[in-house]
Structures are given as C-alpha cells and as structure tokens.
Design an enzyme around this catalytic site. Structure first.
Site, short mmCIF file in Angstrom:
data_model
loop_
_atom_site.label_atom_id
_atom_site.label_comp_id
_atom_site.label_asym_id
_atom_site.label_seq_id
_atom_site.Cartn_x
_atom_site.Cartn_y
_atom_site.Cartn_z
N GLU A 40 0.71 -1.30 0.19
CA GLU A 40 -0.09 0.00 0.03
C GLU A 40 0.78 1.26 0.20
OE1 GLU A 40 -3.70 1.59 2.60
OE2 GLU A 40 -2.22 0.49 3.70
N LYS A 114 -9.65 1.29 -2.24
CA LYS A 114 -9.83 0.71 -0.73
C LYS A 114 -11.28 1.29 -0.35
CE LYS A 114 -7.48 1.12 3.52
NZ LYS A 114 -6.27 1.56 4.35
N CYS A 155 -4.93 -3.18 3.12
CA CYS A 155 -4.66 -3.01 4.41
C CYS A 155 -5.84 -3.38 5.26
CB CYS A 155 -4.15 -1.76 4.45
SG CYS A 155 -3.21 -1.27 5.98
#
Length: 276
Positions: A40, A114, A155
C-alpha cells in the site's frame, strides 16, 4: 507460480519510490518471478497533507504509475501496485487510495479503490482519520491472470471478512492484501488476521507491506507474508526492506478445499435476527 514481494520503506519522493520499484521488477524478473507485488502507498507515503496535496497527481499524470507500467512492459512481468494515493479522482474532492494490476505488456488490467478506511485513536497516542482525506471505494474487484483469479483488497480491508467472502464467491483463489500497518496493530493482529483470511477462504494470501521508519516520521510493521490455503506461513520478511520470492503450488487450493469444504458449505445468512 513464482511470486516476488517487495517490502518497501516508501518516502515522500515519488521519483525515488518509482525507481526502486522498477529496480525490483528487474531483479524479480532475473530471479524467475512471474509477478511482483508491492505494498500500500508504494509510490508516496506522507501524513503531511499540505505537502502531499502539492505532490500528488491524478491517475493519468501519476509518475509512479507511468514508470511501473513501463518497467512491467520492459521486463515482461506482471506487477501489482499495492496502492497509489491519487487526487482529483472523486466528485467529493477526497483522494483515492487505489491499487493497480498491470500485465506484462504494461496494460492496466484492474483497479481497486480501498473500501474500508482506517479511522482510529490508538493507545500510543497515534490518531488516524483516513476518511477525512480519502473516499471509500464502492466496487469489489477480482481479476483474471494467466495463473488464477485474484481478489483485490488493501490493508484495513483485511478486518472485514465479508469482503473476502465476496471475492471468493467470485472465484478468487489468491487474495491480495498490501498494507502499511502500524507497529502496535501489526504486533497484535497482522499474522492472525491474514492466516484467518487464508483458512476461511481456502486461498493463498499475499500481503506486501511497508516497513521501518519513513520520511514523514511514521513507523510501519513490515512482515510481508505469503500464507497458503491451510494457514501455513510460506514467507515472512520480518523487519527488513527488500525483495523475497516464493513458489506457490496452486494445486493446494483444491487440496485444502477438498479436506475442509467451507466454500462449498457456505449458505446465505438470513437477514432476520431472532432475539430471545
């Protein structure tokens, strides 16, 4: 499939970060890798929002994306950019935290923004409010590669198993979870979460991570992992930046799912809840 993970200590210079990824693409190809995976915020990691606002670009003009696409084409290597921060991508003015799957001709095969954003106050005094800067993604994304179908996440997404249920329902057998995990949460949850996602889905999980002390002052946990469908850790890169490779026996997915048929045994969860 031979996978190469690049554990990075990304800084505030996109040009330097891009050059590092291009160098690792060449190294990975030289060591026989089929695909390179980065963390990321691979292209730029900075919690100084004013400085970041002056540096970031949109997808079309992002210098890191351009360099990595060129490197993928020159090396004949697939590359997964764990994510890049991009501005001017959303109607609400917030930035995008977007991953890219790039094929061996340099073409973008998939994008994923995300979905789950990290808003938290830690006991250490650290406070993070991703949603004040980044807008959430709205689309679950899987992508076909020459080896298997892969499911994309970033993440904090790893704490939400419903996302991985959707990815595996769509046929993913490798789950990607690039990250920039804080040290306290990494020490407590990193390994157990990623192993759980692999076990419950009967999938490989590949998680390239940021590591060390960064130019903006933050510290990240590292321990880039490859976990097999049985939950065994095939690769743990510890706390050192660099490149590591592992060979994945993709037949393990079918083998594990035949022994523990959790995917086949899934049922839709009733919406109504009985309170007694």
């Amino acid at each position: 499939m031979r996978a190469a993970l690049f554990q990075m200590t990304s800084g505030i210079d996109p040009v330097a970060n891009a050059a590092a990824i291009a160098e690792m693409a060449a190294r990975a190809k030289g060591e026989g890798a089929d695909m390179l995976f980065t963390p990321e915020m691979a292209g730029y990691l900075d919690r100084d929002r004013k400085r970041a606002a002056a540096t970031l670009r949109n997808e079309q003009d992002d210098p890191v994306l351009a360099v990595v696409r060129d490197a993928a084409a020159r090396q004949g290597l697939w590359v997964h950019i764990g994510s890049l921060p991009l501005k001017d991508e959303r109607s609400d003015g917030r930035w995008a935290n977007r991953s890219f799957m790039i094929d061996d001709s340099g073409e973008i095969r998939a994008r994923y923004d995300k979905i789950h954003l990290f808003d938290v106050d830690l006991a250490t005094g650290e406070s993070w409010r991703e949603s004040s800067v980044y807008g959430p993604g709205e689309q679950v994304v899987v992508v076909d590669t020459p080896w298997v179908r892969m499911g994309l996440s970033i993440c904090y997404d790893m704490r939400f198993p419903d996302l991985y249920r959707a990815l595996t329902n769509a046929g993913a057998t490798i789950l990607l979870a690039p990250a920039a995990f804080t040290v306290p949460t990494g020490q407590a949850h990193w390994h157990v979460l990623l192993r759980a996602r692999a076990i419950e889905a009967g999938c490989f999980v590949l998680a390239a991570a940021q590591v060390g002390t960064h130019a903006d002052g933050r510290e990240t946990y590292g321990h880039s992992l490859i976990v097999d469908p049985w939950g065994e850790v095939l690769l743990d890169m510890g706390r050192t930046a660099g490149l590591a490779l592992a060979d994945l026996d993709l037949s393990r997915v079918e083998d594990v799912r035949s022994r523990v048929p959790a995917i086949a045994n899934r049922r839709a969860i009733p919406r109504d809840i009985l309170l007694t």
